[in-house]
Enzyme design. Structure first.
Site, PDB file in Angstrom:
ATOM      1  N   ASP A   1       0.848  -1.190   0.000  1.00 39.81           N
ATOM      2  CA  ASP A   1       0.000   0.000   0.000  1.00 39.81           C
ATOM      3  C   ASP A   1       0.889   1.248   0.000  1.00 39.81           C
ATOM      4  O   ASP A   1       1.678   1.450   0.923  1.00 39.81           O
ATOM      5  CB  ASP A   1      -0.896  -0.020   1.247  1.00 39.81           C
ATOM      6  CG  ASP A   1      -1.999   1.015   1.200  1.00 39.81           C
ATOM      7  OD1 ASP A   1      -2.367   1.454   0.098  1.00 39.81           O
ATOM      8  OD2 ASP A   1      -2.500   1.390   2.280  1.00 39.81           O
ATOM      9  N   HIS A   2       0.769   2.060  -1.039  1.00 38.38           N
ATOM     10  CA  HIS A   2       1.528   3.312  -1.154  1.00 38.38           C
ATOM     11  C   HIS A   2       3.038   3.086  -1.125  1.00 38.38           C
ATOM     12  O   HIS A   2       3.763   3.704  -0.338  1.00 38.38           O
ATOM     13  CB  HIS A   2       1.116   4.305  -0.065  1.00 38.38           C
ATOM     14  CG  HIS A   2      -0.267   4.835  -0.226  1.00 38.38           C
ATOM     15  ND1 HIS A   2      -0.589   5.855  -1.096  1.00 38.38           N
ATOM     16  CD2 HIS A   2      -1.439   4.457   0.353  1.00 38.38           C
ATOM     17  CE1 HIS A   2      -1.882   6.095  -1.044  1.00 38.38           C
ATOM     18  NE2 HIS A   2      -2.422   5.244  -0.179  1.00 38.38           N
TER      19      HIS A   2
ATOM     20  N   GLY B   1      -7.584   8.454   6.722  1.00 35.95           N
ATOM     21  CA  GLY B   1      -7.866   8.828   8.103  1.00 35.95           C
ATOM     22  C   GLY B   1      -9.318   9.226   8.280  1.00 35.95           C
ATOM     23  O   GLY B   1     -10.145   9.103   7.363  1.00 35.95           O
TER      24      GLY B   1
ATOM     25  N   THR C   1      -8.771   2.752   8.542  1.00 38.70           N
ATOM     26  CA  THR C   1      -9.015   3.542   9.747  1.00 38.70           C
ATOM     27  C   THR C   1     -10.116   2.945  10.616  1.00 38.70           C
ATOM     28  O   THR C   1      -9.971   2.838  11.844  1.00 38.70           O
ATOM     29  CB  THR C   1      -9.375   4.990   9.366  1.00 38.70           C
ATOM     30  OG1 THR C   1      -8.265   5.563   8.664  1.00 38.70           O
ATOM     31  CG2 THR C   1      -9.672   5.826  10.601  1.00 38.70           C
TER      32      THR C   1
ATOM     33  N   GLY D   1      -9.218   5.504   1.132  1.00 41.99           N
ATOM     34  CA  GLY D   1      -9.953   6.220   2.173  1.00 41.99           C
ATOM     35  C   GLY D   1     -11.400   5.808   2.279  1.00 41.99           C
ATOM     36  O   GLY D   1     -12.288   6.645   2.445  1.00 41.99           O
ATOM     37  N   GLY D   2     -11.668   4.483   2.196  1.00 43.10           N
ATOM     38  CA  GLY D   2     -13.046   4.008   2.239  1.00 43.10           C
ATOM     39  C   GLY D   2     -13.701   4.109   3.610  1.00 43.10           C
ATOM     40  O   GLY D   2     -14.928   4.074   3.723  1.00 43.10           O
TER      41      GLY D   2
ATOM     42  N   GLU E   1      -1.543   5.895  -8.605  1.00 44.99           N
ATOM     43  CA  GLU E   1      -2.464   6.949  -8.184  1.00 44.99           C
ATOM     44  C   GLU E   1      -2.199   8.227  -8.972  1.00 44.99           C
ATOM     45  O   GLU E   1      -1.050   8.575  -9.250  1.00 44.99           O
ATOM     46  CB  GLU E   1      -2.301   7.230  -6.685  1.00 44.99           C
ATOM     47  CG  GLU E   1      -3.252   8.281  -6.140  1.00 44.99           C
ATOM     48  CD  GLU E   1      -3.125   8.447  -4.629  1.00 44.99           C
ATOM     49  OE1 GLU E   1      -3.055   9.598  -4.169  1.00 44.99           O
ATOM     50  OE2 GLU E   1      -3.091   7.419  -3.925  1.00 44.99           O
TER      51      GLU E   1
ATOM     52  N   VAL F   1      -9.997  -0.031   3.177  1.00 44.33           N
ATOM     53  CA  VAL F   1     -10.540   0.271   4.504  1.00 44.33           C
ATOM     54  C   VAL F   1      -9.459  -0.032   5.538  1.00 44.33           C
ATOM     55  O   VAL F   1      -8.986  -1.161   5.624  1.00 44.33           O
ATOM     56  CB  VAL F   1     -11.795  -0.573   4.805  1.00 44.33           C
ATOM     57  CG1 VAL F   1     -12.318  -0.271   6.204  1.00 44.33           C
ATOM     58  CG2 VAL F   1     -12.875  -0.317   3.762  1.00 44.33           C
TER      59      VAL F   1
END
Length: 287
Positions: free
Chosen positions: A85-86, A183, A235, A211-212, A139, A233
Site C-alpha cells: 500500500d503506497h 484517516g 481507519t 480512504g473508504g 495513483e 478500509v
C-alpha cells in the site's frame, strides 16, 4: 490456496459489478482476523501492507512468511492478494515483489506527471517481467488526509492524465483521487462521481477508492456503479479494534496476558470487515 494476484480478482469484480476490499494488516492478529472472516464470508480479500507497517512487523520477508504460513496452517481457501500500500519508490516495490508479494502500489502522485508515469512504467515493466500476474496499482491526483506520516491536501485527478497513465504504463488498476481522504473524515465526504464515471469510461481498467473508512454506504455503492472495483478500509478497523481493547482493559484492569487483550479485539476488525463486504457485494464471490 496460495497467494494470488489482484489482477484477476478485480477484473472479475469489474465484470460482475462489485468491489473487493483491501484491509490493511499490522500484526498476526490482524492477519488472523481478516483471513478468518474472509473464509467465513467466502469473499476474496486484499491484505494491504504499508511501508511503516512492514517495518513494524519485521520486513517484507517476515510479512510474506506470516501470511503464507497462516493460509497453509488454517486451510484458507479464498483468494488472497498480498499488496504493498503506497509504495514510495521502485526499490520498495521491487523488494516486496522479490519477497513474494503478489501486488504493489507505486505512489508517485506527488511527482510531476511525466515523472510519475516513468516511475509507474518502471515498476510495471519489472513486475510483469518477474511474473505477468503480479498486479500494479498507481495513483493520480492527491488523496487528502494522513497516511502514516504523510499529510496531503486533496487534488482531483484529471481524466486526460488518467488515460495517458494507463496507456503509457500498462498498469492493472488506477486510483484516481476524487475527494476521498485517508484517516477520519471531518464532515460529510463528497466524492466526484461524475468524474469517476468519466474516467472509468475513458480508461477501462478497474478503479480503486482509497480512504473508504467513513464514506456512507450509498456513496460506496455509487462508486461501485461507476467502475470502482477495489475499496481500501483501514481507519475503521483500527478504531474498532482500539475501542475493544479499551473495553477489555476497563473491564479487567488486572489483565496482563496480551493474548487476552489483543486477541479478543479481533472481533472489532471482523465486524467492520463484514459490514463493508456486505456493501461491496463481494460476499460469496469466490467462484
Amino acid at each position: 490456496m496460495a497467494l494470488v494476484s489482484m489482477k484477476e480478482m478485480l477484473l472479475k469484480a469489474q465484470k460482475e459489478h462489485y468491489a473487493v476490499g483491501q484491509f490493511n494488516i499490522n500484526n498476526l492478529e490482524w492477519v488472523e482476523a481478516i483471513l478468518d472472516e474472509a473464509q467465513l464470508l467466502q469473499c476474496p480479500v486484499i491484505l494491504g501492507v504499508a511501508e511503516k507497517a512492514m517495518k513494524y512487523m519485521g520486513g517484507w520477508d517476515t510479512v510474506v512468511g506470516m501470511v503464507r504460513g497462516y493460509i497453509k496452517d488454517n486451510h484458507i481457501s479464498v483468494p488472497v492478494a498480498l499488496h504493498v500500500d503506497h509504495g514510495s519508490s521502485f526499490e520498495v516495490c521491487k523488494a516486496a515483489i522479490e519477497a513474494g508479494f503478489t501486488s504493489v502500489m507505486i505512489d508517485g502522485s506527488r511527482l510531476p506527471l511525466d515523472e510519475n508515469i516513468a516511475t509507474v512504467k518502471k515498476v510495471v515493466d519489472y513486475a510483469h517481467a518477474h511474473d505477468p500476474m503480479i498486479s500494479v496499482e498507481a495513483e493520480l491526483g492527491k488523496v487528502g488526509g494522513q497516511e502514516d506520516d504523510v499529510v496531503a491536501e486533496s487534488m482531483y485527478a484529471v481524466p486526460e492524465e488518467c488515460v495517458r497513465m494507463v496507456k503509457e504504463t500498462g498498469l492493472d488498476c488506477l486510483a484516481p483521487a476524487l475527494g476521498s481522504v485517508h484517516g477520519p473524515y471531518h464532515g460529510e465526504p463528497h466524492l466526484g462521481f461524475d468524474r469517476m464515471e468519466q474516467i472509468h469510461q475513458m480508461v477501462g481498467v478497474p478503479l480503486v477508492l482509497h480512504g473508504g473508512s467513513g464514506i456512507p454506504n450509498d456513496q460506496l455503492r455509487k462508486a461501485i456503479d461507476r467502475g470502482t472495483c477495489k475499496i481500501n478500509v483501514n481507519t475503521e478497523c483500527m478504531q474498532y479494534w482500539t475501542k475493544m481493547v479499551r473495553e477489555i482493559l476497563a473491564k479487567d484492569p488486572d489483565v496482563y496476558d496480551p493474548r487476552q487483550i489483543i486477541g479478543p479485539a479481533k472481533a472489532g476488525i471482523q465486524e467492520t470487515m463484514k459490514l463493508h463486504c456486505e456493501v461491496f457485494g463481494c460476499i460469496g464471490k469466490v467462484k
